[in-house]
Design an enzyme around this catalytic site. Sequence first.
Site: not given
Length: 477
Positions: A53-54, A70, A195-196, A281-282, A321, A454
């Site tokens: 991993e860089k 989040k 608008g994603g 987007g990506r 991805d 409930h």
Amino acid sequence: MGRHPRSNDATWERTVSEPNGGTFDVVILGGGSGGYAAALRAAQLDLSVALIEKAELGGTCLHRGCIPTKALLHAAEIADQTRESEQFGIKADLVGIDMAGVNSYKDGVVSRLYKGLQGLVGSAKVTFVAGEGKLVAPNTVEANGQRYTGRNIILATGSYSRSLPGLEVDGERVIASEHALKLDRVPSSAIVLGGGVIGVEFASVWKSFGVDVTIIEALPRLVAAEDAESSKALERAFRKRGIAFKTGKPFEKVERTDSGVKVTIAGGETVEAELLLVAVGRGPTTANLGYEEQGVKMDRGFVLTDERLRTSVPNVFAVGDIVPGLQLAHRGFQQGIFVAEEIAGLNPAMIDESGIPRVTYSDPELASVGLTEAKAKEQYGADKVTTYNYNLGGNGKSQILKTQGFVKLVRVEDGPVVGVHMVGARVGELIGEAQLIYNWEAYPAEVAQLVHAHPSQSEALGEAHLALAGKPLHAHA
């Protein structure tokens, strides 16, 4: 245990005779969600693993994506609750947004999770290599001048924030999501291009923080990948919150002004603001990593795989991805686990992409799994698809939370539920049951016999299935 049979033996012998950092059952390029999940599962299965991993272990999701975003959304929720507390009989004043404090909270969450992940990988007998790696042979990754040879290679190099041709992201007035996460101030106004999911989440945060927000989206509706009714519900909620949006309006150009930016959209209309967030987007992080040179088939930067995530090169897999499909951290986790088990010879069940849950953490939240109504009709025929929409107005817990929305079910006639779509506060927490309903191909009558606590929002799932099973209780027939 027995090892996975080698392929490309000639290449293998040639590679290991050169200076190298070691020989492993699995060499993983990329330590994000897919890469580290593959490493941990492979180590559990007694495979020797090198993870390269860089940047930071955890990748985009932990450091520049899911988790910090989040955290901001939760801070935004606290701001709204404070601002609106009087409707619950609580008197409180929102004095302001302390971005230093918000960022300290956000960064603290990331830091604790990062340390935990480092501990997990460190205790899992995984050789972690900090450095930029490149595929230099079908079974070899080079990093820091050392060669790491693997009987199997997993490509897991993740994604980056895309822009549009001619739209330069300068990190100051024109920013991407990673810059938005580091803002040390609350801008007075912002334009969100896209608008994603990413765009509507940041728009939601900024509005809660008091920012004047406008979303520009080229497609006909916000979150266009979701069911049309979910999009409409989100748009209604955003109008009520005062979030402006212009759909069906492609971007044309941006100009810097004395006070910020001016964006021109189709038709010549202009919008001005302090900042422009580019959220279109990506893209896959695959350039200059040696993939194509080693024979890995690509399409517009994405790595092509079969249904078992094998690339065109023997014993080279790809996850996350960079593989066409949903760009979600939990998809990467599952794919990483799948490939580790595939390499170990466990023959895991294939992943159904439609069965991967999807959540947009705006206010209100959107959560879904399975097929939209339109896709179900396309797949099964319009006359074979039935839907039911249960309004949260009939749900006691939703009334307590003062949230609006619905649970929408899509089912095949005399068949299982093939889609669940939800809108409302906290519905992302309901998606666990919804994905079981979809993935276990449950019929409405089977879910209807289950007992839901409930008062809880999960009752709305039960009520919707009761109605589809022909025995509505707290719903109009």
